[in-house]
Scaffold this motif. Structure first.
Motif, PDB file in Angstrom:
ATOM      1  N   VAL A 140       8.498  -8.503  -0.372  1.00 37.36           N
ATOM      2  CA  VAL A 140       7.081  -8.235  -0.159  1.00 37.36           C
ATOM      3  C   VAL A 140       6.473  -8.084  -1.551  1.00 37.36           C
ATOM      4  CG1 VAL A 140       5.382  -6.741   0.934  1.00 37.36           C
ATOM      5  CG2 VAL A 140       7.623  -7.060   2.007  1.00 37.36           C
ATOM      6  N   ASP A 141       5.521  -8.958  -1.895  1.00 35.89           N
ATOM      7  CA  ASP A 141       5.179  -9.112  -3.313  1.00 35.89           C
ATOM      8  C   ASP A 141       3.673  -9.215  -3.539  1.00 35.89           C
ATOM      9  OD1 ASP A 141       6.207  -9.977  -6.152  1.00 35.89           O
ATOM     10  OD2 ASP A 141       4.695 -11.459  -5.606  1.00 35.89           O
ATOM     11  N   ALA A 175       7.620  -5.512  -4.508  1.00 33.10           N
ATOM     12  CA  ALA A 175       7.388  -5.842  -5.913  1.00 33.10           C
ATOM     13  C   ALA A 175       5.908  -5.927  -6.278  1.00 33.10           C
ATOM     14  CB  ALA A 175       8.061  -7.176  -6.242  1.00 33.10           C
ATOM     15  N   THR A 176       5.649  -5.681  -7.569  1.00 30.96           N
ATOM     16  CA  THR A 176       4.395  -5.958  -8.280  1.00 30.96           C
ATOM     17  C   THR A 176       3.145  -5.582  -7.498  1.00 30.96           C
ATOM     18  OG1 THR A 176       4.631  -8.304  -7.607  1.00 30.96           O
ATOM     19  CG2 THR A 176       5.305  -7.721  -9.827  1.00 30.96           C
ATOM     20  N   GLY A 177       3.085  -4.332  -7.080  1.00 35.28           N
ATOM     21  CA  GLY A 177       1.855  -3.817  -6.520  1.00 35.28           C
ATOM     22  C   GLY A 177       1.683  -3.998  -5.033  1.00 35.28           C
ATOM     23  N   GLY A 206       7.393  -2.405 -10.190  1.00 32.12           N
ATOM     24  CA  GLY A 206       6.009  -2.663 -10.573  1.00 32.12           C
ATOM     25  C   GLY A 206       5.064  -1.569 -10.128  1.00 32.12           C
ATOM     26  N   GLU A 207       3.766  -1.881 -10.169  1.00 33.51           N
ATOM     27  CA  GLU A 207       2.720  -0.897  -9.868  1.00 33.51           C
ATOM     28  C   GLU A 207       2.560  -0.748  -8.354  1.00 33.51           C
ATOM     29  OE1 GLU A 207      -0.807  -0.952 -12.394  1.00 33.51           O
ATOM     30  OE2 GLU A 207       0.106  -2.599 -13.501  1.00 33.51           O
ATOM     31  N   THR A 208       3.604  -0.241  -7.737  1.00 34.55           N
ATOM     32  CA  THR A 208       3.678  -0.147  -6.282  1.00 34.55           C
ATOM     33  C   THR A 208       3.606   1.311  -5.861  1.00 34.55           C
ATOM     34  OG1 THR A 208       5.018  -2.164  -6.176  1.00 34.55           O
ATOM     35  CG2 THR A 208       5.140  -0.677  -4.291  1.00 34.55           C
ATOM     36  N   GLY A 245       4.468   2.271 -13.626  1.00 38.41           N
ATOM     37  CA  GLY A 245       5.594   2.049 -12.735  1.00 38.41           C
ATOM     38  C   GLY A 245       5.310   2.510 -11.326  1.00 38.41           C
ATOM     39  N   PRO A 246       6.251   2.324 -10.413  1.00 33.33           N
ATOM     40  CA  PRO A 246       6.062   2.743  -9.019  1.00 33.33           C
ATOM     41  C   PRO A 246       5.827   4.244  -8.921  1.00 33.33           C
ATOM     42  CG  PRO A 246       8.017   1.364  -9.267  1.00 33.33           C
ATOM     43  CD  PRO A 246       7.576   1.722 -10.639  1.00 33.33           C
TER      44      PRO A 246
END
Length: 300
Positions: A140-141, A175-177, A206-208, A245-246
């Motif tokens: 899920v990206d 991933a990535t938000g 990532g920014e998740t 970061g997450p």
């Protein structure tokens, strides 16, 4: 159902604005009419979804799609792809669910702003078997890809529940938000069973924010004694890129066993120093890791 193979692109394509369709009972990909592995795959995805409120599979054995030997198994993408339900399929295996016929990349991939999609559910009839794929079982990206759920699936396990087929990279990769994802759920019936990933059982990168990882079984059989551990971590929270970061993710009530089989990152649950703040670990059972049960930056 249909057998769709040998195509240069995807077997089934649901375009934006094509909503409320059902794709059920088909063999999509590198499969013979008897459901065993064939010779020539499709060049694209087994099912490529841009529309909304579609059902891929169903809750009876007759509804089951077997989606194997494509580029990606099921690809759900863009903001128009919302409210889709993927249930009851074998993705990355033959028709029996016990022999790997992997898709080249991900079993299921949700990306590009797709929201509110559900993979699996709380009953055995909703379960997808997602095993044997060449990259992640589920990915899920991306920013805007939010509110998606992965629940009640067997990822890296055969359909009989007796052997691990694995996936080559992560079991589930957020991933990535991609925010507010649910991996498992608030009841044990919604937990995913994840076995023998080549990398990590469940990874957040990532920014998740706002991910819930709850009631999953990672790295062992139903008895909790057999080593089907990940090569890296059972659960990993990190930022492999730039930016924040997450943060504010919750990991609760999971079984995480036999982490770190590859030896390089030999821990059960790892929160790296690149992660953000507010990530919580609650009531997890973590055992038989090669090294630490929980790593808060030791191996960075």
């Amino acid at each position: 159902g249909l057998g769709i193979t040998h195509f240069q692109s995807s077997a089934v394509w649901i375009q934006s604005g094509s909503n409320g369709n059902t794709v059920a009972g088909n063999y999509l990909g590198q499969l013979k009419p008897d459901g065993t592995q064939g010779s020539t795959p499709n060049g694209g995805s087994g099912v490529n979804v841009f529309g909304a409120n579609n059902v891929i599979g169903g809750t009876s054995s007759a509804d089951r799609n077997v989606i194997a030997g494509n580029a990606n198994g099921v690809l759900v993408q863009t903001a128009t792809a919302s409210g889709n339900l993927i249930v009851g399929n074998h993705i990355g295996t033959d028709a029996t669910g016990n022999t790997a016929v992997g898709n080249t990349f991900d079993g299921i991939r949700i990306q590009g702003g797709a929201t509110g999609n559900v993979i699996g559910g709380a009953t055995p009839a909703h379960r997808n078997v997602i095993s044997g794929n060449g990259s992640d079982g589920v990915e899920v990206d991306g920013e805007g890809t939010s509110g998606n759920t992965v629940a009640g699936n067997w990822i890296g396990v055969n359909a009989a529940g007796t052997a691990a087929l694995g996936n080559a990279q992560d079991g589930i990769f957020i991933a990535t938000g991609a925010d507010n994802s649910v991996v498992g759920g608030s009841t044990p019936a919604e937990g995913n069973w994840i076995a023998a990933p080549g990398y990590v059982g469940v990874e957040i990168d990532g920014e998740t924010t706002g991910t819930l990882i709850q009631f999953n079984r990672i790295g062992t059989d139903h008895a909790g004694t057999v080593n089907w551990g990940p090569q890296q971590n059972g659960i990993l929270i990190e930022n492999s890129g730039t930016g924040a970061g997450p943060s504010n993710n919750m990991v609760a009530d999971n079984i995480v066993a036999f982490g770190g089989q590859g030896g390089a990152v030999p821990t059960g649950v790892r929160i790296r120093s690149t992660a953000g703040a507010g990530n919580a670990l609650l009531r997890n059972s973590i055992y038989s890791s090669v090294s630490l049960g929980i790593d808060l930056g030791t191996f960075d």
